[in-house]
Design a protein around this motif. Structure first.
Motif, PDB file in Angstrom:
ATOM      1  N   UNK A  17       0.884  -1.136   0.087  1.00 19.95           N
ATOM      2  CA  UNK A  17       0.066   0.089   0.050  1.00 19.95           C
ATOM      3  C   UNK A  17       0.885   1.284  -0.053  1.00 19.95           C
ATOM      4  N   UNK A  18       2.054   1.031   0.091  1.00 19.53           N
ATOM      5  CA  UNK A  18       3.004   2.252   0.228  1.00 19.53           C
ATOM      6  C   UNK A  18       3.600   2.456  -1.464  1.00 19.53           C
ATOM      7  N   UNK A  19       3.384   1.596  -2.221  1.00 22.54           N
ATOM      8  CA  UNK A  19       3.844   1.719  -3.511  1.00 22.54           C
ATOM      9  C   UNK A  19       3.276   2.958  -4.335  1.00 22.54           C
ATOM     10  N   UNK A  20       2.098   3.331  -4.113  1.00 19.91           N
ATOM     11  CA  UNK A  20       1.630   4.406  -5.031  1.00 19.91           C
ATOM     12  C   UNK A  20       2.534   5.767  -4.793  1.00 19.91           C
ATOM     13  N   UNK A  21       3.119   5.916  -3.725  1.00 19.17           N
ATOM     14  CA  UNK A  21       3.908   7.174  -3.454  1.00 19.17           C
ATOM     15  C   UNK A  21       5.386   6.763  -4.064  1.00 19.17           C
ATOM     16  N   UNK A  22       5.877   5.570  -4.425  1.00 21.99           N
ATOM     17  CA  UNK A  22       6.864   5.365  -5.237  1.00 21.99           C
ATOM     18  C   UNK A  22       6.793   5.811  -6.715  1.00 21.99           C
ATOM     19  N   UNK A  23       5.523   5.430  -7.153  1.00 25.88           N
ATOM     20  CA  UNK A  23       4.987   5.737  -8.294  1.00 25.88           C
ATOM     21  C   UNK A  23       4.725   7.104  -8.626  1.00 25.88           C
ATOM     22  N   UNK A  24       4.287   7.583  -7.395  1.00 29.74           N
ATOM     23  CA  UNK A  24       3.987   9.229  -7.633  1.00 29.74           C
ATOM     24  C   UNK A  24       5.259  10.156  -7.822  1.00 29.74           C
ATOM     25  N   UNK A  25       6.141   9.693  -6.823  1.00 28.83           N
ATOM     26  CA  UNK A  25       7.622  10.262  -7.178  1.00 28.83           C
ATOM     27  C   UNK A  25       8.007  10.138  -8.486  1.00 28.83           C
ATOM     28  N   UNK A  26       7.838   9.156  -9.097  1.00 31.61           N
ATOM     29  CA  UNK A  26       8.350   8.669 -10.453  1.00 31.61           C
ATOM     30  C   UNK A  26       7.422   9.590 -11.490  1.00 31.61           C
ATOM     31  N   UNK A  27       6.157   9.563 -11.491  1.00 35.14           N
ATOM     32  CA  UNK A  27       5.500  10.504 -12.316  1.00 35.14           C
ATOM     33  C   UNK A  27       5.697  11.888 -12.397  1.00 35.14           C
ATOM     34  N   UNK A  57      -2.726  10.843 -12.410  1.00 34.71           N
ATOM     35  CA  UNK A  57      -2.553   9.822 -13.368  1.00 34.71           C
ATOM     36  C   UNK A  57      -2.403   8.606 -12.224  1.00 34.71           C
ATOM     37  N   UNK A  58      -1.840   8.952 -10.888  1.00 31.50           N
ATOM     38  CA  UNK A  58      -1.722   7.728  -9.878  1.00 31.50           C
ATOM     39  C   UNK A  58      -2.995   7.275  -9.552  1.00 31.50           C
ATOM     40  N   UNK A  59      -4.052   8.405  -9.537  1.00 32.61           N
ATOM     41  CA  UNK A  59      -5.304   7.731  -9.254  1.00 32.61           C
ATOM     42  C   UNK A  59      -5.948   6.908 -10.417  1.00 32.61           C
ATOM     43  N   UNK A  60      -5.744   7.569 -11.452  1.00 31.65           N
ATOM     44  CA  UNK A  60      -6.244   6.439 -12.543  1.00 31.65           C
ATOM     45  C   UNK A  60      -5.550   5.101 -12.718  1.00 31.65           C
ATOM     46  N   UNK A  61      -4.396   5.128 -12.367  1.00 32.87           N
ATOM     47  CA  UNK A  61      -3.451   3.867 -12.322  1.00 32.87           C
ATOM     48  C   UNK A  61      -4.156   2.761 -11.303  1.00 32.87           C
ATOM     49  N   UNK A  62      -4.523   3.459 -10.152  1.00 34.62           N
ATOM     50  CA  UNK A  62      -5.405   2.894  -8.848  1.00 34.62           C
ATOM     51  C   UNK A  62      -6.700   2.519  -9.252  1.00 34.62           C
ATOM     52  N   UNK A  63      -7.206   3.171  -9.905  1.00 26.27           N
ATOM     53  CA  UNK A  63      -8.710   2.769 -10.470  1.00 26.27           C
ATOM     54  C   UNK A  63      -8.451   1.331 -11.178  1.00 26.27           C
ATOM     55  N   UNK A  64      -7.303   1.143 -11.782  1.00 24.77           N
ATOM     56  CA  UNK A  64      -7.244  -0.197 -12.545  1.00 24.77           C
ATOM     57  C   UNK A  64      -6.780  -1.260 -11.384  1.00 24.77           C
TER      58      UNK A  64
END
Length: 581
Positions: free
Chosen positions: A243-253, A416-423
């Motif tokens: 559940x921490x991963x979205x913040x790794x991906x948010x930093x990347x985006x 973008x990260x919200x859209x990815x987490x909708x997935x």
């Protein structure tokens, strides 16, 4: 002088008829919330101000949501616990004479009124005859009336399996308990019938929050405040796992990557401190080069480690601290997989930033505090409105509420990260388990050895997050993942929470481009290409013209093998950072 001394003395002897409140809270199911408010006031103003200052405290709690949160979490904890089997009776008492007196002396949970303590009077192949714990008078004296009931085999069959290793599973009620055993039961609609219950050993915490303001709408810190006052929503430090991963991906985006960037999902070895770390995907296996979207939808550990390594963990740590997940995060690669410890409240607060377009929020259980004279000494709402209190209308401009919250994430990154987490909810680790009539984004989390199961998710109007785990962390069992344990609880709570509200969609920030891309390659999709998805890109970015991979390859994989289902198989394949092709 209004009454005679004799009348006054006689009046003093009469009972006042006061019903003392139990559990420390006026509102049903609010014990954990109320205790957290009490702790915060003491921390801010001290004991004297709380108990002697005449303070008037207005909290953010929504009673309807609080009851829904309690019900959903309790049901989830009990469902898991009963699948593991029966722990045994609460205690055993002598029932040779009047069983009501010794049973009345056993303390029951003060905040689980649905349950009653009972003593087994007799047991046979058809079930058990039980005596229900008698009520107490205001004086504390146990009433004389004795009520009995029955537990049939169908209402206790789950207990045939023993949760303790010191005895084998039972085949009938006689193998579960005996006369004199004290157990919890729940009344059923059929008169005199009860269902066997037991306090769960597994625990958890749940928080629901308004993402625009940070107001905590509901908080549950465990199965029962009467069982344990430890608030697992605010005090339990747990590993958030994936559940921490979205913040790794948010930093990347936020730093040049796109949802269509391709990362290698393959085995990797990290050497640090003279030791070799070999992270693995849950369930093993790997998928080869895949897009960021697929990495978060399927929760791929190997992709996340490679992405964090490519960005640098100092950047990931900066974002984690910016979102308030950790105060000081060590820049170690294992932290990218959620190996640090934080609380449910902090995680829900961080997801609220993703939900509200990147605005920093301060979580609060208290809306306002006034002193005994009505003066406001604390107010959570710190936005300003200069013209809101105008005495009359003089053709002035309409009042404008000034939003002074700090922008900690690009709104486009947030979308973008919200859209990815909708997935994640539609196709990923939570697929098929969230059934709401509106868009939902979120992320599951499962820690090493399945010790914690997480889910944090949100609609445009509410964020809710929870975890399940033993207080002394221990494996929950194979398959006990965030998707199987935490997501159904989230769905139960949110189903009730959104009742009567109008669905809304996540807002796409102005200026973003929506482009169809190939799910596997991340490149622009050709007309008629089957495996595609609409991806959101920031101005100046878009799908790659050539296929490139972030992260090294342990062995060469022919491009035609990777792209065999894609019309772009004949496109050039170039090196990504640290890539071999």
């Amino acid at each position: 002088g209004y009454v005679t001394k004799a009348d006054g003395e006689e009046a003093k002897k009469q009972p006042l008829g006061v019903n003392p409140r139990r559990g420390g809270a006026h509102l049903f199911a609010s014990d954990f919330f109320a205790e957290e408010v009490r702790r915060q006031i003491i921390q801010k103003y001290g004991d004297n101000a709380l108990y002697e200052g005449g303070l008037s405290v207005r909290t953010s709690l929504d009673p309807r949501l609080q009851i829904a949160a309690r019900k959903a979490l309790q049901a989830g904890l009990l469902s898991y616990d009963e699948r593991r089997g029966f722990h045994g009776p609460v205690k055993t008492i002598e029932i040779g004479g009047d069983w009501g007196e010794p049973l009345g002396a056993v303390a029951a949970f003060s905040d689980v009124p649905e349950w009653k303590l009972a003593v087994v009077l007799s047991v046979d192949a058809q079930g058990a005859e039980i005596g229900i714990q008698p009520e107490k008078e205001a004086s504390g004296k146990i009433v004389a009336e004795r009520v009995t009931g029955h537990i049939s085999t169908k209402n206790m069959q789950w207990a045939y399996r023993s949760a303790n290793g010191d005895r084998k599973s039972a085949k009938s009620p006689e193998g579960v308990f005996g006369a004199g055993d004290v157990v919890y039961v729940e009344p059923l609609p059929e008169k005199g019938e009860y269902r066997l219950r037991q306090p769960p050993k597994v625990q958890g915490g749940l928080v629901a929050m308004d993402p625009q303001t940070g107001r905590v709408l509901a908080m549950v810190g465990g199965f029962s405040y009467g069982q344990s006052e430890f608030n697992r929503a605010t005090q339990a430090m747990r590993q958030p796992g994936s559940s921490f991963k979205p913040f790794v991906y948010a930093a990347a985006l936020d730093n040049g990557y796109t949802p269509a960037s391709v990362i290698l999902d393959a085995p990797i070895e990290i050497v640090a401190g003279g030791q070799v770390w070999r992270p693995e995907n849950y369930g093993g296996g790997s998928a080869g080069p895949s897009t960021l979207r697929l990495g978060i939808e399927k929760s791929r550990n190997l992709m996340t480690v490679r992405l964090a390594n490519d960005m640098g963990m100092n950047l990931v740590a900066e974002y984690a601290e910016r979102f308030g997940i950790y105060d000081k995060m060590p820049p170690l690669l294992a932290m990218s997989l959620g190996s640090g410890e934080t609380t449910v409240l902090r995680m829900v607060s961080a997801y609220s930033v993703l939900a509200n377009g990147g605005k920093q929020i301060k979580p609060s259980l208290i809306d306002r505090i006034q002193d005994r004279y009505g003066k406001t000494i604390f107010r959570h709402e710190d936005r300003t409105c200069d013209n809101c209190n105008a005495g009359d209308w003089q053709s002035q401009e309409e009042p404008v509420l000034t939003d002074n919250r700090e922008q900690v994430l690009d709104p486009m990154t947030s979308y973008q990260i919200t859209s990815m987490m909708e997935g994640v909810v539609l196709r990923g680790t939570a697929a098929g388990k969230i059934k709401l009539d509106r868009p939902v984004a979120g992320k599951t989390g499962t820690t090493n050895d399945e010790k914690d199961a997480w889910f944090v998710g949100y609609t445009p109007d509410m964020v809710a997050g929870l975890y399940l785990g033993f207080d002394n962390p221990a494996p929950l069992g194979r398959g006990a993942t965030g998707g199987s344990l935490a997501v159904p609880i989230f769905n139960d709570f949110m189903t009730e929470a959104v009742k009567g509200t109008r669905p809304s969609k996540f807002v796409v920030p102005e200026g973003m481009s929506m482009v169809a891309v190939n799910r596997k390659t991340g490149m622009a999709a050709q007309e008629g290409e089957p495996d595609t998805i609409i991806e959101a890109f920031k101005p100046g970015t878009g799908p790659a013209d050539t296929f490139s991979v972030i992260g090294g390859l342990d062995q060469y994989v022919p491009p035609e093998e990777i792209l065999k289902n894609s019309p772009q198989a004949n496109q050039a394949v170039t090196s990504g950072s640290n890539g071999l092709f």
